[in-house]
Design an enzyme around this catalytic site. Structure first.
Site, PDB file in Angstrom:
ATOM      1  N   CYS A 293     -10.827  -3.716  -3.622  1.00 30.36           N
ATOM      2  CA  CYS A 293      -9.876  -4.749  -4.071  1.00 30.36           C
ATOM      3  C   CYS A 293     -10.589  -6.057  -4.413  1.00 30.36           C
ATOM      4  O   CYS A 293     -10.201  -6.752  -5.355  1.00 30.36           O
ATOM      5  CB  CYS A 293      -8.804  -4.983  -3.011  1.00 30.36           C
ATOM      6  SG  CYS A 293      -7.624  -3.625  -2.935  1.00 30.36           S
TER       7      CYS A 293
ATOM      8  N   GLU B 134      -3.018  -4.952  -2.851  1.00 20.97           N
ATOM      9  CA  GLU B 134      -3.556  -5.908  -3.820  1.00 20.97           C
ATOM     10  C   GLU B 134      -3.666  -5.287  -5.211  1.00 20.97           C
ATOM     11  O   GLU B 134      -3.238  -5.856  -6.211  1.00 20.97           O
ATOM     12  CB  GLU B 134      -4.953  -6.384  -3.407  1.00 20.97           C
ATOM     13  CG  GLU B 134      -5.030  -7.097  -2.080  1.00 20.97           C
ATOM     14  CD  GLU B 134      -5.292  -6.171  -0.902  1.00 20.97           C
ATOM     15  OE1 GLU B 134      -4.670  -5.093  -0.825  1.00 20.97           O
ATOM     16  OE2 GLU B 134      -6.104  -6.549  -0.052  1.00 20.97           O
TER      17      GLU B 134
ATOM     18  N   ASN C 168       0.840  -1.202   0.000  1.00 17.61           N
ATOM     19  CA  ASN C 168       0.000   0.000   0.000  1.00 17.61           C
ATOM     20  C   ASN C 168       0.875   1.253   0.000  1.00 17.61           C
ATOM     21  O   ASN C 168       1.930   1.308   0.645  1.00 17.61           O
ATOM     22  CB  ASN C 168      -0.997  -0.002   1.153  1.00 17.61           C
ATOM     23  CG  ASN C 168      -0.361  -0.106   2.525  1.00 17.61           C
ATOM     24  OD1 ASN C 168       0.633  -0.791   2.714  1.00 17.61           O
ATOM     25  ND2 ASN C 168      -0.952   0.575   3.496  1.00 17.61           N
TER      26      ASN C 168
ATOM     27  N   CYS D  36     -10.206  -4.959   1.165  1.00 14.76           N
ATOM     28  CA  CYS D  36     -11.312  -3.995   1.112  1.00 14.76           C
ATOM     29  C   CYS D  36     -12.234  -4.323  -0.066  1.00 14.76           C
ATOM     30  O   CYS D  36     -11.899  -5.104  -0.963  1.00 14.76           O
ATOM     31  CB  CYS D  36     -10.771  -2.569   1.005  1.00 14.76           C
ATOM     32  SG  CYS D  36     -10.203  -2.119  -0.641  1.00 14.76           S
TER      33      CYS D  36
END
Ligand code: THU
Length: 130
Positions: free
Chosen positions: A89, A55, A42, A86
């Site tokens: 994703c 991801e 991230n 999330c």
């Protein structure tokens, strides 16, 4: 590559995270059909919504290098619980990777394996746009 090694790769990718605002690091490792691995972490922006998750970072890297067929993605966090991707994703995994194995790794390096459709049942997709 087996899932233990894919999980270890995601844990390693987590070290490159840039969680400037959340202090929550995530790593991801995406396995292609021909056993290549694309990593992601991230990366956060001061304009928070521009942040990219680990991801999607890994998936977009792979797609932009010409990859189209995937077998699995490992996602690693530092939490006691297994990390849970999330909603955004989940949609991108469903659209771009299809029904793959999703390896969810906790802070101890333990993991569980889920399918895309388990994490995003009744998904919106290509079929709905026909
Ligand atoms: N994040 C990921 O990269 N992947 C997940 O599966 C959950 C959340 C990131 C986004 C943000 O940078 C931070 O974790 C906190 O939400």
């Amino acid at each position: 590559m087996d899932y233990k090694h894919l999980a270890e790769s995601a844990i390693k990718s987590k070290k490159n995270a840039l969680p400037t605002y959340s202090n929550f690091s995530v790593g991801a490792s995406l396995l292609t059909s021909d056993n290549k691995v694309y990593t992601g972490c991230n990366v956060e922006s001061s304009s928070y919504s521009l942040t990219i998750c680990a991801e999607r970072n890994a998936i977009f890297k792979a797609i932009s290098e010409g990859e189209r067929v995937f077998k699995a993605i490992a996602v690693a966090g530092d939490t006691n619980d297994f990390i849970s991707p999330c909603g955004a994703c989940r949609q991108v995994i469903s659209d771009l990777c299809g029904e793959i194995d999703i390896i969810l790794v906790n802070g101890n390096g333990d993991y569980i394996v889920k399918k895309t459709s388990e994490l995003l049942p009744f998904a919106f997709g290509d079929k709905d746009l026909e």
